[in-house]
Write an enzyme that holds these catalytic residues in place. Structure first.
Site, PDB file in Angstrom:
ATOM      1  N   LEU A  42       0.834  -1.220   0.000  1.00 24.49           N
ATOM      2  CA  LEU A  42       0.000   0.000   0.000  1.00 24.49           C
ATOM      3  C   LEU A  42       0.861   1.259   0.000  1.00 24.49           C
ATOM      4  CD1 LEU A  42      -2.695   1.603   0.643  1.00 24.49           C
ATOM      5  CD2 LEU A  42      -2.237   1.091   3.047  1.00 24.49           C
ATOM      6  N   TYR A  99       3.678  -8.329  17.243  1.00 32.67           N
ATOM      7  CA  TYR A  99       3.964  -7.396  16.141  1.00 32.67           C
ATOM      8  C   TYR A  99       4.489  -6.083  16.736  1.00 32.67           C
ATOM      9  CZ  TYR A  99       2.667  -4.119  12.347  1.00 32.67           C
ATOM     10  OH  TYR A  99       2.665  -3.141  11.380  1.00 32.67           O
ATOM     11  N   TRP A 138     -17.986  -5.885  12.574  1.00 34.27           N
ATOM     12  CA  TRP A 138     -17.613  -6.277  13.940  1.00 34.27           C
ATOM     13  C   TRP A 138     -17.890  -5.151  14.939  1.00 34.27           C
ATOM     14  CZ3 TRP A 138     -12.780  -9.565  15.287  1.00 34.27           C
ATOM     15  CH2 TRP A 138     -12.869 -10.800  14.616  1.00 34.27           C
TER      16      TRP A 138
HETATM   17  P1  NDP Z   1       1.481  -4.129   2.804  1.00 31.80           P
HETATM   18  O1  NDP Z   1       0.978  -5.328   3.529  1.00 31.80           O
HETATM   19  O2  NDP Z   1       0.600  -3.463   1.822  1.00 31.80           O
HETATM   20  O3  NDP Z   1       2.834  -4.510   2.055  1.00 31.80           O
HETATM   21  C1  NDP Z   1       3.809  -5.236   2.722  1.00 31.80           C
HETATM   22  C2  NDP Z   1       5.036  -5.212   1.868  1.00 31.80           C
HETATM   23  O4  NDP Z   1       6.073  -5.914   2.539  1.00 31.80           O
HETATM   24  C3  NDP Z   1       4.854  -5.867   0.502  1.00 31.80           C
HETATM   25  O5  NDP Z   1       5.524  -5.111  -0.472  1.00 31.80           O
HETATM   26  C4  NDP Z   1       5.519  -7.229   0.689  1.00 31.80           C
HETATM   27  O6  NDP Z   1       6.057  -7.732  -0.519  1.00 31.80           O
HETATM   28  C5  NDP Z   1       6.656  -6.842   1.636  1.00 31.80           C
HETATM   29  N1  NDP Z   1       7.142  -7.991   2.375  1.00 31.80           N
HETATM   30  C6  NDP Z   1       6.485  -8.732   3.304  1.00 31.80           C
HETATM   31  N2  NDP Z   1       7.264  -9.745   3.722  1.00 31.80           N
HETATM   32  C7  NDP Z   1       8.436  -9.645   3.041  1.00 31.80           C
HETATM   33  C8  NDP Z   1       9.625 -10.415   3.018  1.00 31.80           C
HETATM   34  N3  NDP Z   1       9.775 -11.487   3.794  1.00 31.80           N
HETATM   35  N4  NDP Z   1      10.624 -10.020   2.187  1.00 31.80           N
HETATM   36  C9  NDP Z   1      10.490  -8.940   1.387  1.00 31.80           C
HETATM   37  N5  NDP Z   1       9.383  -8.176   1.375  1.00 31.80           N
HETATM   38  C10 NDP Z   1       8.367  -8.528   2.183  1.00 31.80           C
HETATM   39  O7  NDP Z   1       1.987  -3.104   3.912  1.00 31.80           O
HETATM   40  P2  NDP Z   1       1.714  -1.550   3.997  1.00 31.80           P
HETATM   41  O8  NDP Z   1       2.180  -0.892   2.766  1.00 31.80           O
HETATM   42  O9  NDP Z   1       0.325  -1.368   4.477  1.00 31.80           O
HETATM   43  O10 NDP Z   1       2.652  -1.155   5.221  1.00 31.80           O
HETATM   44  C11 NDP Z   1       3.945  -0.602   5.009  1.00 31.80           C
HETATM   45  C12 NDP Z   1       4.541  -0.332   6.371  1.00 31.80           C
HETATM   46  O11 NDP Z   1       3.703   0.588   7.070  1.00 31.80           O
HETATM   47  C13 NDP Z   1       4.694  -1.560   7.250  1.00 31.80           C
HETATM   48  O12 NDP Z   1       5.945  -1.514   7.887  1.00 31.80           O
HETATM   49  C14 NDP Z   1       3.574  -1.394   8.270  1.00 31.80           C
HETATM   50  O13 NDP Z   1       3.905  -1.970   9.495  1.00 31.80           O
HETATM   51  C15 NDP Z   1       3.456   0.107   8.378  1.00 31.80           C
HETATM   52  N6  NDP Z   1       2.135   0.576   8.796  1.00 31.80           N
HETATM   53  C16 NDP Z   1       1.033   0.239   8.053  1.00 31.80           C
HETATM   54  C17 NDP Z   1      -0.218   0.693   8.444  1.00 31.80           C
HETATM   55  C18 NDP Z   1      -1.451   0.376   7.658  1.00 31.80           C
HETATM   56  O14 NDP Z   1      -2.554   0.776   8.097  1.00 31.80           O
HETATM   57  N7  NDP Z   1      -1.349  -0.297   6.517  1.00 31.80           N
HETATM   58  C19 NDP Z   1      -0.395   1.525   9.651  1.00 31.80           C
HETATM   59  C20 NDP Z   1       0.840   1.857  10.305  1.00 31.80           C
HETATM   60  C21 NDP Z   1       2.051   1.377   9.892  1.00 31.80           C
HETATM   61  P3  NDP Z   1       5.191  -8.712  -1.497  1.00 31.80           P
HETATM   62  O15 NDP Z   1       3.876  -8.011  -1.724  1.00 31.80           O
HETATM   63  O16 NDP Z   1       6.014  -8.780  -2.732  1.00 31.80           O
HETATM   64  O17 NDP Z   1       5.026 -10.009  -0.784  1.00 31.80           O
END
Ligand code: NDP
Length: 312
Positions: A15, A133, A198
């Site tokens: 995202l 987490y 929920w």
């Molecule tokens: P997403 O779930 O949309 O994306 C996660 C990303 O991490 C993907 O690009 C995925 O790659 C990559 N990823 C996961 N596991 C691995 C791995 N083992 N090796 C390499 N890449 C990996 O996350 P968001 O964009 O929503 O979140 C981004 C950050 O923001 C995170 O750190 C999250 O904790 C933080 N955050 C998010 C919030 C939210 O509401 N979404 C709120 C607050 C913080 P692939 O798709 O190729 O598997």
């Protein structure tokens, strides 16, 4: 950060990564887990040695909603700890100029004075539903500050509240509230069902559009060099019930919304303090208004329904 710098975005397919992509230049590598599994140090080191990033936006994480966070609690701790340790260590070994890593307001203590202030991140136990987490994320702050102290690394951490936007995850077990609601309304429209949500809908939450976060991250990569985390995001609070009603209208949903009171509400409020970002020149009116941001997200989700992450 100049146009000639090599920029690595871990989590480049997620995202936040997708929103960030358009603000960065040609020398940017948007990383997916298929290109490199960051849980594996050898793979991580090879990627960093090959690309030699000057700047790293570290967004990759194993992210999920309450159900996944509770069911796979050990995986959430282990995988996030490995990803974070590997990315910071590889960045140090290749001499990256700066790393910006994302934390989350959900890592704050369960019992904490409101609005949430950066200095309180470690001041008590996180909420039981996502404690593993949360601790893994808190250690990202610890490692960033420890590396700054011992090695002089310019590693900063940023704390967003709830995010939403295009390219979100719509898997009902792993998704956050906005993509989950959009999916439920869309599928109910197709099948003629009512929609079950929920809890009571009473909790209030802050929501930030991923496009706005992307601009803030670029700004902080250029202008913020402090060891302490910084809260970011739109601090306007919306109740879950108001959010559901707004989304149902945007999705043209004509059925009933049923609130399942047997499911937990979680904390009633979790407002964050955005003073630090404001002191750097950011202001509340620089955020896209919720009406526009939510409508853009709904329209995009409907148009791309068959290919949404977690649906296809
Ligand atoms: P997403 O779930 O949309 O994306 C996660 C990303 O991490 C993907 O690009 C995925 O790659 C990559 N990823 C996961 N596991 C691995 C791995 N083992 N090796 C390499 N890449 C990996 O996350 P968001 O964009 O929503 O979140 C981004 C950050 O923001 C995170 O750190 C999250 O904790 C933080 N955050 C998010 C919030 C939210 O509401 N979404 C709120 C607050 C913080 P692939 O798709 O190729 O598997």
């Amino acid at each position: 950060m100049n146009i000639s710098d090599r920029i690595l975005v871990t989590g480049g397919t997620g995202l936040v990564g997708k929103a960030l992509e358009s603000y960065l230049g040609d020398n940017t590598l948007m990383l997916s887990s298929k290109m490199c599994d960051l849980r594996d140090f050898e793979q991580t080191m090879k990627l960093f040695n090959d690309f030699k990033p000057n700047y790293v936006f570290h967004l990759a994480a194993k992210v999920g909603g309450v159900v996944a966070n509770t069911r796979y609690v050990g995986d959430f701790y282990r995988e996030n700890s490995m990803i974070n340790t590997n990315v910071l260590e590889a960045s140090r070994l290749v001499g990256a100029n700066k790393v910006l890593s994302l934390l989350s307001t959900c890592i704050y203590p369960d019992k904490c004075p409101y609005p949430l202030r950066e200095e309180d991140i470690h001041a008590g136990e996180p909420h039981a539903s996502n404690f593993a987490y949360a601790y893994a994320k808190r250690m990202l702050d610890v490692q960033s500050r420890a590396y700054r102290q011992q090695y002089g690394c310019n590693y900063i951490t940023v704390v967003p509240n709830n995010l939403f936007g295009k390219h979100d995850n719509y898997d009902l077990e792993n998704s956050h509230v906005i993509p989950a609601m959009i999916r439920k309304f869309h599928e109910a429209n197709m099948n003629g069902h009512d929609v079950i949500m929920w809890g009571s809908g009473a909790p209030m939450r802050e929501f930030t559009y991923s496009e706005d976060l992307a601009k803030i991250l670029v700004f902080l990569m250029r202008d913020y060099d402090e060891p302490t985390p910084i809260n970011v995001g739109n601090t306007l609070e919306l109740s879950i019930k108001d959010l559901a009603e707004t989304l149902s209208e945007m999705m043209n949903f004509k059925g009933n919304i049923i609130w399942d009171l047997s499911k937990p509400d979680g904390q009633l409020r979790k407002p964050s303090n955005g003073d630090k970002l404001i002191s750097l020149g950011w202001s509340q009116d620089m955020y896209t208004d919720h009406e526009t941001a939510l409508r853009e997200t709904c329209d995009w989700s409907v148009k791309n329904y068959k290919n949404l992450r977690g649906v296809k």
